[in-house]
Design a protein around this motif. Structure first.
Motif, PDB file in Angstrom:
ATOM      1  N   MET A  70      13.253 -16.247   8.566  1.00 21.35           N
ATOM      2  CA  MET A  70      14.770 -16.681   9.390  1.00 21.35           C
ATOM      3  C   MET A  70      15.443 -17.108   8.950  1.00 21.35           C
ATOM      4  SD  MET A  70      11.858 -17.235  12.645  1.00 21.35           S
ATOM      5  CE  MET A  70      13.103 -17.576  13.700  1.00 21.35           C
ATOM      6  N   ARG A  71      15.556 -17.595   7.473  1.00 17.16           N
ATOM      7  CA  ARG A  71      16.656 -18.401   7.263  1.00 17.16           C
ATOM      8  C   ARG A  71      17.536 -17.695   6.880  1.00 17.16           C
ATOM      9  NH1 ARG A  71      14.952 -23.056   7.117  1.00 17.16           N
ATOM     10  NH2 ARG A  71      12.192 -23.962   6.218  1.00 17.16           N
ATOM     11  N   PRO A  72      19.173 -18.106   7.173  1.00 17.25           N
ATOM     12  CA  PRO A  72      20.535 -16.688   6.989  1.00 17.25           C
ATOM     13  C   PRO A  72      20.003 -16.432   5.271  1.00 17.25           C
ATOM     14  CG  PRO A  72      21.081 -19.339   8.426  1.00 17.25           C
ATOM     15  CD  PRO A  72      19.547 -19.389   7.960  1.00 17.25           C
ATOM     16  N   GLY A  73      20.142 -15.171   5.529  1.00 17.80           N
ATOM     17  CA  GLY A  73      20.588 -14.249   3.926  1.00 17.80           C
ATOM     18  C   GLY A  73      18.951 -13.954   3.458  1.00 17.80           C
ATOM     19  N   ARG A  74      17.956 -14.216   4.160  1.00 18.28           N
ATOM     20  CA  ARG A  74      16.443 -14.114   3.810  1.00 18.28           C
ATOM     21  C   ARG A  74      15.923 -13.025   4.604  1.00 18.28           C
ATOM     22  NH1 ARG A  74      13.864 -18.591   0.694  1.00 18.28           N
ATOM     23  NH2 ARG A  74      12.564 -16.518   0.749  1.00 18.28           N
ATOM     24  N   THR A  75      16.114 -12.941   6.057  1.00 14.64           N
ATOM     25  CA  THR A  75      15.773 -11.599   6.923  1.00 14.64           C
ATOM     26  C   THR A  75      15.735 -10.311   5.548  1.00 14.64           C
ATOM     27  OG1 THR A  75      16.400 -13.203   8.679  1.00 14.64           O
ATOM     28  CG2 THR A  75      15.557 -10.683   8.215  1.00 14.64           C
ATOM     29  N   PRO A  76      14.682 -10.397   5.489  1.00 15.36           N
ATOM     30  CA  PRO A  76      14.460  -8.591   4.954  1.00 15.36           C
ATOM     31  C   PRO A  76      15.185  -7.747   6.231  1.00 15.36           C
ATOM     32  CG  PRO A  76      12.384  -9.303   5.303  1.00 15.36           C
ATOM     33  CD  PRO A  76      13.145 -10.358   5.833  1.00 15.36           C
ATOM     34  N   ALA A  77      16.246  -6.274   5.145  1.00 14.52           N
ATOM     35  CA  ALA A  77      16.623  -5.583   6.178  1.00 14.52           C
ATOM     36  C   ALA A  77      15.727  -4.844   6.562  1.00 14.52           C
ATOM     37  CB  ALA A  77      17.988  -5.026   4.847  1.00 14.52           C
ATOM     38  N   SER A  78      14.238  -4.788   6.332  1.00 18.61           N
ATOM     39  CA  SER A  78      13.374  -3.315   6.825  1.00 18.61           C
ATOM     40  C   SER A  78      12.665  -4.104   6.621  1.00 18.61           C
ATOM     41  CB  SER A  78      14.125  -2.043   5.843  1.00 18.61           C
ATOM     42  OG  SER A  78      12.894  -2.489   5.001  1.00 18.61           O
ATOM     43  N   LEU A  79      11.552  -2.837   7.783  1.00 22.66           N
ATOM     44  CA  LEU A  79      10.170  -3.460   7.881  1.00 22.66           C
ATOM     45  C   LEU A  79       8.963  -3.581   6.950  1.00 22.66           C
ATOM     46  CD1 LEU A  79       9.093  -1.599  11.320  1.00 22.66           C
ATOM     47  CD2 LEU A  79       9.626  -4.085  10.727  1.00 22.66           C
ATOM     48  N   GLU A  80       9.728  -2.205   6.089  1.00 19.74           N
ATOM     49  CA  GLU A  80       9.215  -2.417   4.722  1.00 19.74           C
ATOM     50  C   GLU A  80       9.096  -3.697   4.022  1.00 19.74           C
ATOM     51  OE1 GLU A  80      10.646   0.232   6.199  1.00 19.74           O
ATOM     52  OE2 GLU A  80       9.128   1.474   6.798  1.00 19.74           O
ATOM     53  N   ALA A  81       9.933  -3.897   3.385  1.00 24.66           N
ATOM     54  CA  ALA A  81      10.696  -4.965   3.019  1.00 24.66           C
ATOM     55  C   ALA A  81      10.078  -6.372   3.683  1.00 24.66           C
ATOM     56  CB  ALA A  81      12.241  -5.047   2.627  1.00 24.66           C
ATOM     57  N   LEU A  82       9.771  -6.227   4.746  1.00 27.63           N
ATOM     58  CA  LEU A  82       9.464  -7.482   5.740  1.00 27.63           C
ATOM     59  C   LEU A  82       7.640  -7.439   4.956  1.00 27.63           C
ATOM     60  CD1 LEU A  82       9.680  -9.182   8.239  1.00 27.63           C
ATOM     61  CD2 LEU A  82       9.092  -8.054   9.553  1.00 27.63           C
ATOM     62  N   THR A  83       6.603  -6.383   5.340  1.00 27.16           N
ATOM     63  CA  THR A  83       5.712  -6.453   4.486  1.00 27.16           C
ATOM     64  C   THR A  83       5.192  -7.093   3.389  1.00 27.16           C
ATOM     65  OG1 THR A  83       5.951  -3.956   3.730  1.00 27.16           O
ATOM     66  CG2 THR A  83       5.020  -4.595   6.381  1.00 27.16           C
ATOM     67  N   ALA A  84       6.340  -6.763   2.178  1.00 23.54           N
ATOM     68  CA  ALA A  84       6.354  -6.906   1.198  1.00 23.54           C
ATOM     69  C   ALA A  84       6.285  -9.174   1.157  1.00 23.54           C
ATOM     70  CB  ALA A  84       7.430  -6.495   0.415  1.00 23.54           C
ATOM     71  N   ALA A  85       7.154  -9.318   1.455  1.00 24.70           N
ATOM     72  CA  ALA A  85       7.680 -10.406   1.828  1.00 24.70           C
ATOM     73  C   ALA A  85       6.777 -11.215   2.655  1.00 24.70           C
ATOM     74  CB  ALA A  85       9.083 -10.904   2.230  1.00 24.70           C
ATOM     75  N   ALA A  86       5.816 -10.782   3.736  1.00 28.66           N
ATOM     76  CA  ALA A  86       5.199 -11.486   4.795  1.00 28.66           C
ATOM     77  C   ALA A  86       3.802 -11.677   3.310  1.00 28.66           C
ATOM     78  CB  ALA A  86       4.612 -10.701   5.886  1.00 28.66           C
ATOM     79  N   GLY A  87       3.857 -10.959   2.571  1.00 29.58           N
ATOM     80  CA  GLY A  87       2.139 -10.593   1.261  1.00 29.58           C
ATOM     81  C   GLY A  87       1.211 -10.206   2.087  1.00 29.58           C
ATOM     82  N   VAL A  88       1.338  -9.258   3.335  1.00 25.92           N
ATOM     83  CA  VAL A  88       0.731  -8.022   3.205  1.00 25.92           C
ATOM     84  C   VAL A  88       1.258  -6.134   3.061  1.00 25.92           C
ATOM     85  CG1 VAL A  88      -0.061  -9.611   5.170  1.00 25.92           C
ATOM     86  CG2 VAL A  88       1.424  -7.961   5.805  1.00 25.92           C
ATOM     87  N   ALA A  89       2.286  -6.157   1.821  1.00 24.45           N
ATOM     88  CA  ALA A  89       2.624  -5.057   1.661  1.00 24.45           C
ATOM     89  C   ALA A  89       0.975  -3.852   0.751  1.00 24.45           C
ATOM     90  CB  ALA A  89       3.258  -4.672   0.098  1.00 24.45           C
ATOM     91  N   ASP A  90       1.181  -2.611   0.338  1.00 26.34           N
ATOM     92  CA  ASP A  90       0.169  -2.043   0.681  1.00 26.34           C
ATOM     93  C   ASP A  90       1.544  -0.507   0.485  1.00 26.34           C
ATOM     94  OD1 ASP A  90      -1.964   1.096   0.698  1.00 26.34           O
ATOM     95  OD2 ASP A  90      -2.371  -0.833   1.343  1.00 26.34           O
ATOM     96  N   THR A  91      -0.044   0.118  -0.663  1.00 24.81           N
ATOM     97  CA  THR A  91       0.944   1.737  -1.484  1.00 24.81           C
ATOM     98  C   THR A  91       1.449   2.730  -0.507  1.00 24.81           C
ATOM     99  OG1 THR A  91      -1.027   2.367  -1.429  1.00 24.81           O
ATOM    100  CG2 THR A  91       0.003   1.748  -3.949  1.00 24.81           C
TER     101      THR A  91
END
Length: 518
Positions: free
Chosen positions: A349-370
Motif C-alpha cells: 500500500m505504500r505509494p508506487g508499490r501497489t500492483p496494477a492488477s490482481l495477477e501482479a497482486l498474487t505474485a507480490a503476496a506470495g500466492v502466485a500460481d501458473t
C-alpha cells in the motif's frame, strides 16, 4: 473487600470476551466478565466478519442455519487486498455468506445478551488492579463504584485489548514491530464539493478510505505511508485531521462536527504464548496488527470459539490431558500467518508499490500460481480463513484430520438434518455411517454423554465410510473407513467426568440457564 468464587474470570467485555463468556456459560461454567467501560461504545469499529468465522458462529448457534433442503453452488462477493479491488471471496451456498456485515457494537450486545441468558455475570465499571497466580488457581482483584472485590477462579482470560492488563500482570512477553506509518480516523461532516467520494483513494502521499454514515457524516481513515507518528498518544484535533486529509487528497476539504478522532499505526504485537499456566489471552490482548482487510475482529472471535469448548471441557473435567494446550498450538500460528499477510498488504500500500492488477497482486503476496485463477483463489481462501488446516492430534492421522468439514445434508435415525444443526448443542459429534439396523448407532462410551453425541447417518459420497469425529467448532478430529474401536480416538480428546468433578460442575451453573450441557 468482598470475595467471590467462580470458575473463570474474563477481563474485557468487548465482542471477543463476551462471545467467550457466552460459550463458557452455555457449557455450565461459572463465568464472570469484568469490563472497565460503563456501556457499549458506539464508536465505529469493525463491521465485517469473514467466511470461516461466520461458519463456526453458525455451528454454535449465533447465526441462522440454512434452510433444508440445502442449496447447491457457491456464493461470492467482491473484496480487496492491499487496496486492490476485485478479489472474489467465495463460500458454499450451504454455509453463511462469505462476508457478514454487522457493526461491532451490535455484536457486543448480541454476545452480551447470550452470555447473561446462559448465566454469566457481566460487570461494568470494574477495573482490574491485581492478579495473583498460583498453581491451584488465580485471584483477580477489581475496583468498582461499590469498592473492591477479589475473584477466586480456576482460570483468568485476558480479552482486554492491545494494552492488556492481564498480559502485563501475568508477565507474558510479546514480539513487536515498530510503526512505520501514521494513520488517523474520525467521523466528520464535510462541507462543499471537496468531500472524498466513498471508496479507497490512493495518492502519491498516502491513502484516504471514505464511507458515508447513516447520519449523513463521513467516516474517514487517513494514512501517511512515509512516516510514523512522533507521539501516537497525543489527542487529535479537528484542524490537524482536516489538514492531513486535505494534504493526502491534494485538495482542501472543509470539515466540522468531529466525532471519535484518534490516531493509529501499523505497530504489531504477538504474545509469545497464548497460555501461561492459568492465564490465557484472546483477541487484541494476544495479537495486534494494522486494521486492513477487516480480519482483526474475525481473528479474535475465532480465538474465542477455539478456546471456549476446550476451557469448558477442562473446567468440567471432560478434557483429555493436553487439550487446553492445543489452543496456543492452533491459534498462535494462525496469528503469525495473519501478521505476515498484513505486513505484505502494508508494504504493497505504500505509494508506487501497489500492483496494477490482481495477477501482479498474487505474485507480490506470495500466492502466485501458473494458473492465475488458482492464485487468486488461494489468496481469497487465505483472507477469508477458509484455508486453515489444524495440526492433527491422533497418533495415526488420516488426510481428513484438521480439515474443516463443510455443511452437508444428512439422513439420520431422527430424520433429515445437516452438520450445522448437529453441532449446535456444543458436544463433540461422532457420526457412524451405515444403513438402519446395522447396529452402528450405539451411544457414547461410558461417562461421556455430557461431552459426546453419537448419531447414525446414511453414508455420504466422498466422506469416510465408517466413522467421523467432529469437534464442536466443525473441524475433523478423527475418521475411519473401517469399523474400528472408537475408544482410542475419542479418549485422545475427552476424558470421563469423575463423580467429584460432576458434583462440582453441577453446582456451578443452573442447567435450565445453560444452552449447552456437558
Amino acid at each position: 473487600m468482598a470475595y467471590v468464587r467462580t470458575d473463570v474470570v474474563i477481563v474485557g467485555g468487548g465482542p471477543v470476551g463476551l462471545l467467550l463468556a457466552a460459550e463458557l456459560a452455555a457449557y455450565g461454567v461459572r463465568t464472570v466478565v469484568l469490563e472497565e467501560r460503563a456501556e457499549v461504545s458506539e464508536r465505529p469499529r469493525a463491521t465485517t466478519l469473514h467466511a470461516r468465522t461466520g461458519q463456526i458462529l453458525a455451528r454454535r448457534g449465533y447465526l441462522p442455519a440454512p434452510r433444508l433442503p440445502l442449496s447447491d453452488g457457491t456464493v461470492s462477493t467482491r473484496f480487496h487486498f492491499a487496496g486492490v479491488w476485485g478479489l472474489e471471496l467465495t463460500a458454499p451456498a450451504t454455509e453463511p455468506d462469505p462476508l457478514f456485515k454487522q457493526p461491532q457494537a451490535d455484536l457486543e450486545r448480541l454476545f452480551g445478551q447470550r452470555a447473561r441468558a446462559a448465566g454469566a455475570q457481566v460487570l461494568r465499571r470494574y477495573r482490574v488492579t491485581g492478579l495473583d497466580r498460583r498453581e491451584s488457581g488465580v485471584t483477580v482483584t477489581a475496583e468498582h463504584p461499590g469498592g473492591r472485590t477479589a475473584y477466586e477462579a480456576a482460570y483468568v482470560v485476558g480479552a482486554d485489548g492491545a494494552r492488556s492488563t492481564v498480559r502485563t500482570l501475568s508477565e507474558i512477553p510479546s514480539d513487536t514491530s515498530p510503526p512505520s506509518m501514521a494513520a488517523m480516523v474520525g467521523v466528520v461532516r464535510c462541507d462543499g464539493a471537496g468531500a472524498p467520494e466513498p471508496g479507497w483513494h490512493q495518492t502519491p502521499r498516502g491513502w484516504v478510505v471514505s464511507k458515508r454514515t447513516p447520519g449523513g457524516r463521513w467516516h474517514l481513515r487517513v494514512v501517511d505511508s512515509s512516516k510514523a507518528h512522533a507521539d501516537h498518544t497525543l489527542p487529535l484535533g479537528l484542524e490537524e485531521f482536516r489538514r492531513e486529509t486535505s494534504r493526502i487528497m491534494g485538495r482542501e476539504i472543509g470539515m466540522g462536527e468531529p466525532r471519535w478522532l484518534s490516531r493509529f499505526s501499523d505497530f504489531s504485537r504477538l504474545a509469545r504464548t497464548y497460555r501461561s499456566g492459568r492465564t490465557l489471552l484472546v483477541g487484541d490482548a494476544a495479537h495486534l496488527h494494522f486494521p486492513v482487510g477487516a480480519q482483526g475482529l474475525s481473528t479474535g472471535l475465532l480465538d474465542a470459539l477455539n478456546l471456549g469448548w476446550k476451557l469448558a471441557f477442562t473446567v468440567r473435567g471432560a478434557a483429555a490431558p493436553g487439550l487446553l494446550d492445543t489452543y496456543d498450538g492452533e491459534r498462535r500460528p494462525a496469528a503469525m500467518r495473519l501478521l505476515d499477510q498484513i505486513r505484505t498488504q502494508v508494504d504493497l500500500m505504500r505509494p508506487g508499490r501497489t500492483p496494477a492488477s490482481l495477477e501482479a497482486l498474487t505474485a507480490a503476496a506470495g500466492v502466485a500460481d501458473t494458473d492465475a485463477g488458482l492464485g487468486l483463489e488461494r489468496l481469497a481462501l487465505m483472507v477469508s480463513g477458509q484455508d486453515t488446516v489444524l495440526p492433527p492430534r491422533s497418533g495415526h492421522p488420516s488426510s481428513w484430520e484438521g480439515r474443516f468439514l463443510g455443511n452437508r445434508e444428512l439422513t439420520t435415525d431422527d430424520g433429515p438434518t445437516d452438520v450445522i444443526r448437529l453441532l449446535r448443542d456444543g458436544r463433540m459429534l461422532l457420526m457412524r455411517f451405515g444403513p438402519a439396523g446395522t447396529g452402528c448407532a450405539s451411544g457414547p462410551p461410558h461417562g461421556l454423554r455430557h461431552a459426546l453425541r453419537v448419531v447414525r447417518a446414511m453414508p455420504v459420497a466422498g466422506w469416510p465410510r465408517a466413522a467421523l469425529l467432529l469437534r464442536p467448532d466443525g473441524y475433523v478430529a478423527w475418521t475411519s473407513d473401517t469399523a474400528a474401536d472408537l475408544g482410542r480416538p475419542v479418549f485422545e480428546w475427552l476424558a470421563p467426568e469423575t463423580r467429584t468433578q460432576a458434583r462440582l460442575s453441577a453446582g456451578s451453573a443452573s442447567s435450565e440457564s445453560a444452552r449447552t450441557s456437558l
